[in-house]
Design a protein around this motif. Sequence first.
Motif, PDB file in Angstrom:
ATOM      1  N   PRO A  72       0.816  -1.228   0.000  1.00 53.31           N
ATOM      2  CA  PRO A  72       0.000   0.000   0.000  1.00 53.31           C
ATOM      3  C   PRO A  72       0.846   1.273   0.000  1.00 53.31           C
ATOM      4  O   PRO A  72       0.542   2.222  -0.736  1.00 53.31           O
ATOM      5  CB  PRO A  72      -0.800  -0.109   1.294  1.00 53.31           C
ATOM      6  N   GLU A  73       1.930   1.285   0.812  1.00 52.16           N
ATOM      7  CA  GLU A  73       2.709   2.527   0.885  1.00 52.16           C
ATOM      8  C   GLU A  73       3.463   2.794  -0.412  1.00 52.16           C
ATOM      9  O   GLU A  73       3.642   3.934  -0.811  1.00 52.16           O
ATOM     10  CB  GLU A  73       3.643   2.543   2.096  1.00 52.16           C
ATOM     11  N   ALA A  76       1.154   4.409  -2.724  1.00 58.50           N
ATOM     12  CA  ALA A  76       1.008   5.811  -2.349  1.00 58.50           C
ATOM     13  C   ALA A  76       2.190   6.628  -2.871  1.00 58.50           C
ATOM     14  O   ALA A  76       2.013   7.708  -3.430  1.00 58.50           O
ATOM     15  CB  ALA A  76       0.902   5.944  -0.832  1.00 58.50           C
ATOM     16  N   HIS A  77       3.398   6.091  -2.684  1.00 59.92           N
ATOM     17  CA  HIS A  77       4.584   6.819  -3.156  1.00 59.92           C
ATOM     18  C   HIS A  77       4.527   7.047  -4.653  1.00 59.92           C
ATOM     19  O   HIS A  77       5.024   8.037  -5.164  1.00 59.92           O
ATOM     20  CB  HIS A  77       5.868   6.046  -2.820  1.00 59.92           C
ATOM     21  N   VAL A  80      -0.783   6.888  -6.007  1.00 58.50           N
ATOM     22  CA  VAL A  80      -2.162   6.416  -5.860  1.00 58.50           C
ATOM     23  C   VAL A  80      -2.714   6.940  -4.529  1.00 58.50           C
ATOM     24  O   VAL A  80      -2.096   6.769  -3.485  1.00 58.50           O
ATOM     25  CB  VAL A  80      -2.237   4.873  -5.879  1.00 58.50           C
ATOM     26  N   PHE A  81      -3.853   7.588  -4.604  1.00 59.49           N
ATOM     27  CA  PHE A  81      -4.461   8.153  -3.398  1.00 59.49           C
ATOM     28  C   PHE A  81      -5.871   7.611  -3.235  1.00 59.49           C
ATOM     29  O   PHE A  81      -6.639   7.562  -4.189  1.00 59.49           O
ATOM     30  CB  PHE A  81      -4.497   9.679  -3.500  1.00 59.49           C
ATOM     31  N   VAL A  93      -2.181  12.261  17.400  1.00 54.53           N
ATOM     32  CA  VAL A  93      -1.268  12.555  16.295  1.00 54.53           C
ATOM     33  C   VAL A  93      -1.817  13.766  15.541  1.00 54.53           C
ATOM     34  O   VAL A  93      -2.905  13.705  14.974  1.00 54.53           O
ATOM     35  CB  VAL A  93      -1.155  11.355  15.330  1.00 54.53           C
ATOM     36  N   PHE A  98       1.265  14.249  11.039  1.00 52.08           N
ATOM     37  CA  PHE A  98       0.848  13.168  10.145  1.00 52.08           C
ATOM     38  C   PHE A  98       1.187  13.501   8.691  1.00 52.08           C
ATOM     39  O   PHE A  98       1.807  12.718   7.973  1.00 52.08           O
ATOM     40  CB  PHE A  98      -0.667  12.964  10.314  1.00 52.08           C
ATOM     41  N   THR A 101       4.959  13.685   7.983  1.00 52.75           N
ATOM     42  CA  THR A 101       5.538  12.351   7.815  1.00 52.75           C
ATOM     43  C   THR A 101       5.201  11.807   6.427  1.00 52.75           C
ATOM     44  O   THR A 101       6.061  11.281   5.723  1.00 52.75           O
ATOM     45  CB  THR A 101       4.992  11.388   8.897  1.00 52.75           C
ATOM     46  N   ALA A 102       3.939  11.951   6.028  1.00 51.23           N
ATOM     47  CA  ALA A 102       3.492  11.416   4.744  1.00 51.23           C
ATOM     48  C   ALA A 102       4.209  12.114   3.588  1.00 51.23           C
ATOM     49  O   ALA A 102       4.742  11.465   2.686  1.00 51.23           O
ATOM     50  CB  ALA A 102       1.978  11.567   4.619  1.00 51.23           C
ATOM     51  N   GLU A 105       7.931  11.273   3.525  1.00 53.72           N
ATOM     52  CA  GLU A 105       8.139   9.877   3.153  1.00 53.72           C
ATOM     53  C   GLU A 105       8.049   9.743   1.629  1.00 53.72           C
ATOM     54  O   GLU A 105       8.865   9.096   0.993  1.00 53.72           O
ATOM     55  CB  GLU A 105       7.081   9.016   3.853  1.00 53.72           C
ATOM     56  N   GLN A 158      -5.847  16.317   2.157  1.00 55.31           N
ATOM     57  CA  GLN A 158      -4.687  15.423   2.060  1.00 55.31           C
ATOM     58  C   GLN A 158      -4.358  15.116   0.608  1.00 55.31           C
ATOM     59  O   GLN A 158      -3.199  14.993   0.226  1.00 55.31           O
ATOM     60  CB  GLN A 158      -4.959  14.126   2.829  1.00 55.31           C
ATOM     61  N   LEU A 162      -0.735  15.780  -1.126  1.00 54.59           N
ATOM     62  CA  LEU A 162       0.091  14.707  -1.687  1.00 54.59           C
ATOM     63  C   LEU A 162       0.139  14.758  -3.212  1.00 54.59           C
ATOM     64  O   LEU A 162       0.945  14.078  -3.826  1.00 54.59           O
ATOM     65  CB  LEU A 162      -0.423  13.345  -1.200  1.00 54.59           C
TER      66      LEU A 162
END
Lengths: 250, 482
Positions: A72-73, A76-77, A80-81, A93, A98, A101-102, A105, A158, A162
């Motif tokens: 999954p991550e 995302a990278h 894909v959202f 948090v 949050f 970090t996202a 990353e 979000q 992203l």
Amino acid sequence: MLKIKELYVTINDQEILKGINLEVNPGELHAIMGPNGSGKSTLASVLAGREEVNVTSGSIEYNGEDLLEMDPEERAHKGVFLGFQYPVEIPGVSMVNFMKTAVNEQRKQRGMEELSASDFLKLMREKSEFVGLKNNLTNRAVNEGFSGGEKKRNEIFQMAMLDPALSILDETDSGLDIDALKAVANGVNKLKRKDNATVVITHYQRLLDYIIPDFVHVLYKGKIVKSSDKSLALELEEKGYDWLEKEVEV
Amino acid sequence: MMNDQDKVLKEVTQSDYKFGFTSNIETESLPKGLNEEVIRLISEKKNEPEFMLEFRLKAYRNWLKMKTPQWAHLKIPEIDYQDIIYYAAPKQKAKPSSLDEVDPELLDTFNRLGIPLEEQKHLSGVAVDAVLDSTSVKTTFKETLAEKGIIFCSFAEAVQEHPDLVKKYMGTVVPAGDNYFAALNSAVFSDGSFCYIPKGVRCPMELSTYFRINAANTGQFERTLIIAEDDSYVSYLEGCTAPMRDENQLHAAVVEIVALENAEVKYSTVQNWYPGDKNGKGGIYNFVTKRGMCKGNNSKISWTQVETGSAITWKYPSCILRGDNSVGEFYSVAVTNNHQQADTGTKMTHIGKNTKSTIISKGISAGQSNNSYRGLVKVMKNAENARNFSQCDSLLMGDKCGAHTFPYLEIDNKSAIIEHEATTSKIGEDQIFYCNQRGIDTEAAIGLIVNGYAKEVLNKLPMEFAVEAQKLLQITLEGSVG
């Protein structure tokens, strides 16, 4: 960008998707409509890589790569959202922490440097204004104590942060009042570009009063039974989903 | 689905202990075993005045009559007290007058622990007392502190140079016969830290003690005494690590705090003793008695602890609220993983009028561990308008661990207002997936979620410690999600 071929999916040994075919190209906005239980959310889950979703056959290609091979991550990278139908609360948090970090990353995976604290906060401010999210929401813990509308707006926020290539919005319109609905639609429209694509999953046509899809697909009993332009959505609104039954049986 | 979850869980919980090295330092130690002769030898080695020896012997005789406490939710294996070395000290020719004379191997040990003793590196403003195998190795910043009249030194040194203060306060908060482990400590303790803040002085820097067990088969028994005179303030930090060894090692410490009128003492601990390996072999048995006395009116004592290490933790930092309007606080994060067991909490005893206490406890259990909160709020007859707020949260990771809450209330005054809140939650697969979908991998997600959960407590730590504690939480839980 996205090619789904003959996709069969089970959850707990129950077959939910029964041979989905779908192609999404950059610059396109697709709406997937269908009654409850037709497999809409399962489709979103399989694209995002939820564990409990089990692909029994078929393939999903994303920018020439096998999407199903990715964590999954990693998805995302690679842009894909998923806008969640039920955004999750993470007490304690902060949204700032949050998102930082996202974002970092993602940047790290793309070989970019981390954003400095001030650049990051600037980006936060910019994007929250962009989607009309009140600033004080970004200072709170992730979705904690957010109203339904705030949660959905937060998903769009979000998404803006992203800047994904492919966004899947799962029932982002459910439970929204008209103002929140407009705000969400407005965000989606503003984020639309030639190089990205959006798949909007919805039960109702009312979101499509504000978001104009290039394609509308009807998902019914695990299959896409009809694809057309936005007029299909209006037809569904008028007739409901029942008339499909007869057409499909034929 | 369950299997995958277990797999991730396993990975996160099974990271290695970072501080498990041993140092090759020559030590001087007494033979194994405990008797009056050993106690006399310890006292003699430390050149102690008569009152100290008497205190030790009285404690020892008490201890002989006592039994290991069995009430905790812990499985404590039989400990052979004759198989332990009660005194081990790094061998040094004489007391080093500067760092140049300290065994380089020793300095290296502390450097590897990330505790630079060189004073120039300490402009960050933390004075450090380093205790290796029960003996204080080096105390930094002593001179700077002395200018303000603050005494910060090893306990042994305090006995030599400030015997009156030691005699006046030692054992007044934790009496020699208080409990099994406190009595043992009182009999055999070899060193520790001593801190005295004079009237009206606000200690300008954090005071910090790092405890390190190095020698094998050795028990560590240190004792800390903090005295805050009227209108004074001090923030005190304590950190601890130990090498990885297959056998269990015993650590039984005593900490006593006395706060006089309007004085405030903040005591923060990051406890990271070796927890044993993944199968539960080895690790430190941590039996600690920590207690503070708010003796003066308007005084305040605040305990903050982050407990991640030790095979067994038995620890209840407590406050006796004797002065009117005095305040006691307890903020705790206790993490257990693999086969660790923790039974920790606090006792708040309200004696004075308008006394207030706050208890925030956050337990996190992973692996096959057991984590218990045990707390007593006691309001005495004359404690008018006592107030207590307790919040005890438990977070479970996986389905093989346990979380337990044992709150006790003894209220003898009708004007008391007592609130208690408790929650138990699981780190959800949904929370982790949500983070994953935003590009945050599972390990980082757990770190984020756990630190969020423990934030109320971590916020109470001094800055330098908070960062360390956050990392520690993440490392401790590496490999463990549910």
